[in-house]
Each structure stands twice: as C-alpha cells, then as structure tokens.
Design a protein around this motif. Sequence first.
Motif, mmCIF file in Angstrom:
data_model
loop_
_atom_site.group_PDB
_atom_site.id
_atom_site.type_symbol
_atom_site.label_atom_id
_atom_site.label_comp_id
_atom_site.label_asym_id
_atom_site.label_seq_id
_atom_site.Cartn_x
_atom_site.Cartn_y
_atom_site.Cartn_z
ATOM 1 N N GLY A 222 -10.233 -0.045 13.850
ATOM 2 C CA GLY A 222 -11.036 0.985 14.478
ATOM 3 C C GLY A 222 -10.865 2.341 13.845
ATOM 4 N N GLN A 223 -9.930 2.428 12.877
ATOM 5 C CA GLN A 223 -9.695 3.677 12.187
ATOM 6 C C GLN A 223 -10.070 3.546 10.710
ATOM 7 O OE1 GLN A 223 -5.440 3.901 13.569
ATOM 8 N NE2 GLN A 223 -6.008 5.997 14.088
ATOM 9 N N CYS A 224 -10.132 4.683 10.029
ATOM 10 C CA CYS A 224 -10.339 4.716 8.585
ATOM 11 C C CYS A 224 -9.770 6.035 8.078
ATOM 12 C CB CYS A 224 -11.821 4.592 8.210
ATOM 13 S SG CYS A 224 -12.845 5.967 8.827
ATOM 14 N N ALA A 225 -9.511 6.113 6.788
ATOM 15 C CA ALA A 225 -8.963 7.351 6.230
ATOM 16 C C ALA A 225 -9.265 7.426 4.747
ATOM 17 C CB ALA A 225 -7.452 7.420 6.454
ATOM 18 N N GLN A 226 -9.562 8.644 4.288
ATOM 19 C CA GLN A 226 -9.688 8.891 2.859
ATOM 20 C C GLN A 226 -8.313 9.228 2.305
ATOM 21 O OE1 GLN A 226 -13.460 11.144 1.736
ATOM 22 N NE2 GLN A 226 -13.199 11.784 3.862
ATOM 23 N N SER A 227 -7.970 8.604 1.185
ATOM 24 C CA SER A 227 -6.652 8.841 0.608
ATOM 25 C C SER A 227 -6.706 8.464 -0.872
ATOM 26 C CB SER A 227 -5.584 8.019 1.354
ATOM 27 O OG SER A 227 -4.286 8.367 0.924
ATOM 28 N N LEU B 150 0.821 -1.208 0.000
ATOM 29 C CA LEU B 150 0.000 0.000 0.000
ATOM 30 C C LEU B 150 0.857 1.260 0.000
ATOM 31 C CD1 LEU B 150 -2.848 -0.891 2.530
ATOM 32 C CD2 LEU B 150 -3.132 -0.345 0.108
ATOM 33 N N SER B 151 1.979 1.211 0.711
ATOM 34 C CA SER B 151 2.829 2.396 0.810
ATOM 35 C C SER B 151 3.429 2.799 -0.531
ATOM 36 C CB SER B 151 3.949 2.156 1.830
ATOM 37 O OG SER B 151 4.867 1.182 1.368
ATOM 38 N N ARG B 152 3.421 1.898 -1.509
ATOM 39 C CA ARG B 152 3.949 2.236 -2.832
ATOM 40 C C ARG B 152 3.074 3.235 -3.567
ATOM 41 N NH1 ARG B 152 5.973 -3.773 -4.954
ATOM 42 N NH2 ARG B 152 7.332 -4.190 -3.154
ATOM 43 N N GLY B 153 1.780 3.280 -3.223
ATOM 44 C CA GLY B 153 0.892 4.188 -3.929
ATOM 45 C C GLY B 153 0.037 5.053 -3.036
ATOM 46 N N CYS B 154 0.185 4.902 -1.698
ATOM 47 C CA CYS B 154 -0.631 5.643 -0.746
ATOM 48 C C CYS B 154 0.280 6.511 0.128
ATOM 49 C CB CYS B 154 -1.436 4.683 0.128
ATOM 50 S SG CYS B 154 -2.446 5.490 1.391
ATOM 51 N N PRO B 155 0.026 7.811 0.245
ATOM 52 C CA PRO B 155 0.922 8.704 0.978
ATOM 53 C C PRO B 155 0.763 8.665 2.495
ATOM 54 C CG PRO B 155 -0.899 9.954 0.076
ATOM 55 C CD PRO B 155 -1.049 8.552 -0.439
ATOM 56 N N LEU B 156 -0.212 7.916 3.030
ATOM 57 C CA LEU B 156 -0.418 7.871 4.466
ATOM 58 C C LEU B 156 0.710 7.125 5.165
ATOM 59 C CD1 LEU B 156 -4.216 6.945 4.662
ATOM 60 C CD2 LEU B 156 -3.194 9.216 4.874
ATOM 61 N N ASP B 157 0.934 7.459 6.446
ATOM 62 C CA ASP B 157 1.843 6.676 7.285
ATOM 63 C C ASP B 157 1.066 5.456 7.757
ATOM 64 O OD1 ASP B 157 3.512 5.563 9.184
ATOM 65 O OD2 ASP B 157 4.146 7.486 10.015
ATOM 66 N N LEU B 158 1.409 4.288 7.251
ATOM 67 C CA LEU B 158 0.642 3.066 7.492
ATOM 68 C C LEU B 158 1.248 2.189 8.587
ATOM 69 C CD1 LEU B 158 -0.072 2.157 3.764
ATOM 70 C CD2 LEU B 158 -1.593 3.330 5.364
ATOM 71 N N HIS B 159 2.142 2.740 9.389
ATOM 72 C CA HIS B 159 2.730 1.947 10.468
ATOM 73 C C HIS B 159 1.611 1.461 11.387
ATOM 74 C CE1 HIS B 159 5.101 0.729 13.931
ATOM 75 N NE2 HIS B 159 6.177 0.781 13.148
ATOM 76 N N PRO C 41 -8.305 -0.407 8.047
ATOM 77 C CA PRO C 41 -7.564 -1.548 8.600
ATOM 78 C C PRO C 41 -8.530 -2.485 9.335
ATOM 79 C CG PRO C 41 -6.623 0.559 9.320
ATOM 80 C CD PRO C 41 -7.967 0.851 8.730
ATOM 81 N N THR C 42 -8.461 -3.772 9.025
ATOM 82 C CA THR C 42 -9.321 -4.752 9.690
ATOM 83 C C THR C 42 -8.517 -5.830 10.397
ATOM 84 O OG1 THR C 42 -9.518 -6.019 7.628
ATOM 85 C CG2 THR C 42 -11.227 -4.386 8.080
ATOM 86 N N GLY C 43 -7.190 -5.677 10.423
ATOM 87 C CA GLY C 43 -6.308 -6.630 11.077
ATOM 88 C C GLY C 43 -4.880 -6.137 10.971
ATOM 89 N N GLU C 44 -3.945 -6.903 11.502
ATOM 90 C CA GLU C 44 -2.534 -6.515 11.464
ATOM 91 C C GLU C 44 -2.053 -6.269 10.042
ATOM 92 O OE1 GLU C 44 1.337 -5.820 13.123
ATOM 93 O OE2 GLU C 44 -0.604 -6.047 14.093
ATOM 94 N N ASP C 45 -2.426 -7.164 9.134
ATOM 95 C CA ASP C 45 -1.996 -7.045 7.736
ATOM 96 C C ASP C 45 -3.171 -7.202 6.784
ATOM 97 O OD1 ASP C 45 0.929 -6.831 8.191
ATOM 98 O OD2 ASP C 45 0.706 -8.865 8.964
ATOM 99 N N ARG C 46 -4.337 -6.741 7.200
ATOM 100 C CA ARG C 46 -5.538 -6.880 6.370
ATOM 101 C C ARG C 46 -6.271 -5.544 6.325
ATOM 102 N NH1 ARG C 46 -7.725 -10.612 9.040
ATOM 103 N NH2 ARG C 46 -9.326 -9.417 10.120
#
Length: 211
Positions: free
Chosen positions: A164-169, A148-157, A180-185
């Motif tokens: 429990g979070q969401c973001a428009q990007s 995702l980090s290859r095409g999304c500018p958000l900090d995805l750490h 995010p729905t899991g550690e890597d999902r």
Amino acid sequence: MLNETMDTAPLAERTVAVRLESPFVSVAGLLKAQEGRAPKAFAMRELPFRDLVNVRGDLSDPAFVDAFAQVVGCQPPAQPNTIARGNGYDVLWLGPDEWLVRSNAAVQAGELEAKLAPAFGEAYAAAVDVGSGYTLVEIDGARTRELLSRGCPLDLHPRLFKEGQCAQSVFFKASIVLIPTGEDRFEIVVRRSFADYFCRIMLDAAASLAS
C-alpha cells in the motif's frame, strides 16, 4: 525500444514490421542463469511493456479528479507515498500534484495516455506516457529486504514500509520507485537507461545469498 524492418516491395506497398524490445534484452542471459540460484533467498524477473503514465494535476479541482477517476477507476491518492488501486491500474503518489499510473498487465503502448489526455479537457492537468523510458522489475525471496538495504538508503523494515506504500529512492546509482507487494516481494520501476546497470548490480549484490 522499437525495431523497424522494411521490405523491398514498391514504396506504396511496403509494410513496416514493429518489434518491441525489452530494456533487459542485453542482460537476458544473466537473468536466465540466475533463475536456478538461491530461489528461496532471491529471485528477479522483468515485467515488461506495462503502461506507465506520469500525471500532473490539482486535487482541489473536481474536474481533474472526476476525469481521472472515470478513466483509471479511482481517485489519485492524496496521502504521501501511498498507492490507490483502480480498474487494472495502480496509482503511485510521487508528489502533491504528481502521480505515476501503472497498468497491472502488458498493454498496447500509449493506451492510457490516449484516454486520459482528452478526458482532462480544459482542466489544468497533463498526462504523459513514459512507458518507453522505464521498465518494471519484480524481486522476491526471504532475504529481499536485506538485499535492497545494501544499495537503498530507506528504512525497509516491514513495520515501516509495507503493501500500500511506495517511495522514490535509489539502488546504488540507479534511481527507482520502490513498491512493496508482499512480505518479501517488491516491484521496482527503473529507467530504461539504467536497466542494464540495475540488473548487473542487483545480481552482483545477490551473489552472496547463494552461498
């Protein structure tokens, strides 16, 4: 998309057959081919035909909040970029007076809008079904955040962006809502008009994970 076919019976006796068509219909072959590639590193699947309703309202108006909660099963979240869980629905914060309500399973199109709109009554609020203009995609795998980090500018750490979070990007040129729905999902809401492009650019970015 709705495809309609009409029989050749007399007009009064004709019936219309309606077939729902996934926004990913043009890339179904690509998704099928991807299934056997690097399953631990990355996998992608569509979650089609979810109810998606854009809701606008005023959190300071008890009539709006109560009507929303009665139908959805929870109040709209007030904290930015968070999600509230209802009865079969997730409510995504998009702005101070805007939310995206998403069903957790495939349902009849327009079902939620038909319940919310009359429930609001005279409240200064609106519910608009947008399910026909979007689709939902799930991606997972050990290297999903890297991808995702290859095409999304958000900090995805994972310490900063988690369940429990969401973001428009964006993912490259496609506007998305990222969940995010899991550690890597993750689940991703993407416009129908970008579905073909999104699938192809995601699979292209993921190609190196198989090597």
